[in-house]
Design an enzyme around this catalytic site. Structure first.
Site, PDB file in Angstrom:
ATOM      1  N   GLU A  91       0.805  -1.201   0.000  1.00 29.17           N
ATOM      2  CA  GLU A  91       0.000   0.000   0.000  1.00 29.17           C
ATOM      3  C   GLU A  91       0.854   1.274   0.000  1.00 29.17           C
ATOM      4  OE1 GLU A  91      -2.739   0.460   3.171  1.00 29.17           O
ATOM      5  OE2 GLU A  91      -3.834   2.019   2.109  1.00 29.17           O
ATOM      6  N   ASP A  92       1.922   1.269   0.769  1.00 34.50           N
ATOM      7  CA  ASP A  92       2.653   2.517   0.984  1.00 34.50           C
ATOM      8  C   ASP A  92       3.980   2.644   0.242  1.00 34.50           C
ATOM      9  OD1 ASP A  92       0.612   3.089   2.690  1.00 34.50           O
ATOM     10  OD2 ASP A  92       1.702   2.542   4.518  1.00 34.50           O
TER      11      ASP A  92
END
Ligand code: MN
Length: 735
Positions: A91-92
């Site tokens: 996600e990051d």
């Protein structure tokens, strides 16, 4: 900005990793597994190397902490540790799911994908994301580790929530109480559930929290003295019998004390069960666990009088989340009731750490209560009829409720939520049993469907094939299964009724001489304020919608122009059916109140011929069928399906003329009006009823009402009128 000592940070990160490995001893059985964990750690360190948490510390401390919770507090294995280390990378950071799959495998990629999806859901408005929530629950039933790691993630975020912005804190705290604490409870993660609740409560009500903490502290000494004194005779008794054991005074969580104060509206001082006594025994063999626990019970009740109503045997019948314990409440010498929990070390481990701890005791996985619950969730999710928002409600309810144990006539046990009715039980036995459930016999007494069951009841379900689910059944079922099955059965039932509504509507359209296919059902749904076509048909069928408004709707929509009332047989005419064209006879059949020419078939049962007295019957698949009034089927058709019967009559074709209007626009020219009337009266059989012309700046507009036989007749007339010199446009109008 302060200088960051990167060397020192590196050392600290490595230390955190070593600490993780220490608590994950059970997970790194071989060198290969250890290597895989190390690989996940290295990748996570590299991926997050530029990220920092709100507190300022390197981000990597967070995934390490989550992995540690997974290993130490939930008891999860290597796969979960790897996934926890990588849980925020996709996600990051730049790492993709495909890379994870290539580096670690399919399973890991699936879990991380699930984790990435959840964070997309929970970080947004819950109600808007209801459909996503459903997807999350689906991943839960695919691999429960997704939820377990997410709970660990949330626990670490709650432990470090102080560095967040206040509004974010509140949002995260309420979400934790709403979803994560009940989930943790359902998964049997008792200590995590309590901690999540306490941390959320602390965040939401810092003052109340502080006050309770200080009150607990002040009374701690008294409590400890009481526990020691209370335990003394039990200790002696157990030692005499040769038990190895441990006795603890187990304090209630702050949040649950707070809840009790609010629920019962009492001050802290009046909450009597601030703690429970827990006796944890060592058993040599698992098969002795139960009898050992009952022996301990016997010792306890030798000294203290038990309250029989509050005896709970969760060893013979464990809770769905795997909880096992023998519980009783006894009277202490000071006149206070004290709860005593008796369990083995294994049971205590499972009670604290949840079902994951099962794995430690039974390799290879057992068909546990938990699996059954997961199956229930899956079943619910797979019944696609359930509205996503209802699903959240049902699901949440199911997370919170306690359970009762009831029995079939054969003695099979079923777990049901507290408050479950006989009908819930019927559905738990089988969907078909639920749907046809008439009533029940509970402990041999006849009871209604809504009867609320109690633990220990023996239930026999009475069914009838004539029974059908009713709307009000939804008011007295508790289980998701019963709810979703009743809803879908009601929907099926509704569909059958709706089928009739569809026929009525089609008939109504025919009456208005509108092709059914020209109508936008969406617009009609909006007009009648219903949410679906099914609802529309259904409400029509049960007479909940007044079709008298239909006309104003279609007029407004411009599908139909207002009908003329000048003459009885005024028609706006929409084509002649094939069968009519094929009828060589002079007599034609007109159908409906407005006596129009519609497509029809002659019924085989009575073979009507022109001149017979007849009526039309709207069939489901074959359109309108014409029967003789004297047909043997008439009574049955008219009595059962009166609304599907329409008027029909044979008429001499020569007698039918239809009035229609024409708008003629063109350049005003000498003699143009004369030419037009000439064309009209020269056209075979056309009779002119009225004529008006307006002229304006060299443009004329004429309106003519004429009687025609049919559309081809009319088309022909329009064609000829268009040929008149000066005429630009001829359009059909209705007035
Ligand atoms: Mn995270």
């Amino acid at each position: 900005m302060a200088q960051i000592d990167t060397e020192r940070e590196k050392k600290e990160i490595l230390q955190a990793y070593k600490d993780l490995l220490k608590v994950a001893k059970h997970a790194k059985k071989d060198a290969a597994t250890k290597k895989r964990i190390r690989k996940a750690f290295d990748i996570a360190v590299e991926a997050h190397k530029n990220d920092r948490r709100k507190s300022g510390e390197p981000y990597i401390f967070h995934p390490i902490a989550v992995a540690r919770i997974c290993a130490e507090e939930i008891g999860l294995g290597a796969t979960s540790i790897i996934c926890a280390l990588l849980h925020d990378t996709v996600e990051d950071t730049d790492i993709t799911i495909e890379e994870v799959e290539k580096l670690f495998g399919k399973k890991e990629a699936l879990i991380i994908d699930g984790l990435t999806k959840i964070s997309g859901v929970v970080d947004n408005n819950v109600s808007l994301q209801a459909e996503n929530f459903r997807k999350v629950l689906l991943t839960l039933s695919e691999d429960v580790r997704v939820i377990l790691i997410k709970i660990a993630d949330r626990l670490h975020n709650m432990r470090t929530i102080d560095s967040m912005r206040r509004d974010k804190q509140l949002k995260i705290a309420s979400e934790t109480l709403f979803l994560y604490a009940p989930l943790a409870h359902r998964l049997g993660l008792h200590s995590i559930k309590s901690e999540l609740e306490d941390l959320s409560f602390k965040c939401q009500e810092p003052e109340a929290f502080k006050e309770l903490v200080s009150k607990l502290k002040k009374t701690q000494e008294v409590r400890e003295r009481f526990i020691t004194k209370f335990s003394l005779p039990i200790k002696k008794g157990l030692e005499e019998k040769g038990f190895k054991f441990e006795i603890k005074g187990r304090p209630k969580s702050i949040y649950s004390i707070w809840n009790k104060m609010n629920k019962k509206n009492i001050p802290f001082e009046e909450v009597y069960d601030l703690f429970a006594i827990r006796i944890i025994i060592d058993t040599e063999k698992e098969e002795n666990e139960k009898s050992d626990c009952w022996q301990v019970y016997s010792v306890v009740t030798d000294y203290y009088q038990p309250n029989i109503d509050r005896l709970r045997d969760w060893i013979s019948a464990p809770k769905t989340n795997g909880y096992e314990s023998l519980q009783t409440t006894v009277m202490s010498p000071t006149g206070k009731w004290v709860e005593v929990q008796i369990r083995t070390k294994r049971m205590d481990d499972i009670a604290e750490k949840g079902f994951a701890a099962h794995w430690k005791y039974k390799e290879g996985g057992v068909e546990s209560q938990f699996d059954r619950w997961i199956n229930q969730v899956r079943e619910l999710l797979e019944s696609t009829d359930t509205n996503a928002l209802d699903l959240i409600d049902d699901f949440k309810m199911n997370l919170f409720t306690d359970e009762i144990y009831v029995f079939t006539p054969n003695g099979d046990m079923k777990n049901l939520p507290t408050g479950a009715s006989a009908l819930d039980f019927a559905f738990a036995v089988h969907t078909q049993v639920g749907i046809t459930c008439l009533g029940a016999k509970v402990n041999n007494k006849l009871v209604p469907l809504s009867y609320q069951l109690n633990s220990g009841d023996q239930v026999e379900i009475l069914t009838s094939n004539k029974q059908k689910p009713k709307e009000d059944w939804l008011n007295f079922v508790q289980t998701q299964k019963a709810k979703s099955r009743i809803k879908s059965a009601l929907k099926d039932e509704k569909r059958i009724v709706a089928e009739e509504g569809k026929i009525i509507l089609e008939k109504e359209f025919k009456k208005l001489k509108i092709s059914y296919h020209n109508i936008s059902l969406k617009e009609l749904e909006a007009y009648y304020k219903v949410s679906s076509t099914l609802d529309l048909y259904y409400k029509i069928a049960i007479n909940d919608i007044d079709l008298n408004h239909l006309k104003s709707f279609v007029v407004k929509k411009g599908v139909l122009r207002p009908k003329q009332t000048i003459q009885k047989r005024v028609k706006s005419y929409f084509g002649v059916s094939k069968s009519l064209k094929e009828t060589p006879k002079k007599e034609v059949l007109v159908i409906g109140d407005n006596m129009e020419k519609l497509d029809y078939k002659l019924a085989n049962c009575c073979n009507p011929i022109p001149g017979d007295e007849v009526y039309g019957f709207i069939t489901v698949t074959e359109g309108i069928k014409i029967h003789k009034t004297s047909c043997p089927n008439t009574v049955q058709l008219m009595s059962n399906y009166a609304y599907r019967v329409i008027k029909a009559q044979w008429i001499d074709e020569q007698n039918i003329d239809f009035l229609t209007g024409l708008k003629i626009v063109g350049f005003d020219d000498v003699g143009v009006v004369n030419n037009i009337t000439q064309v009209i009266s020269n056209e075979l059989h056309v009779n002119m009823r009225s004529l008006s012309f307006d002229s304006h700046d060299g443009i004329f507009e004429g309106r003519v009402m004429v009687f025609v036989k049919d559309t081809s007749h009319l088309t022909n007339l329009i064609k000829n009128l268009t040929k008149v010199k000066g005429v630009r446009n001829v359009d059909r109008i209705n007035n």
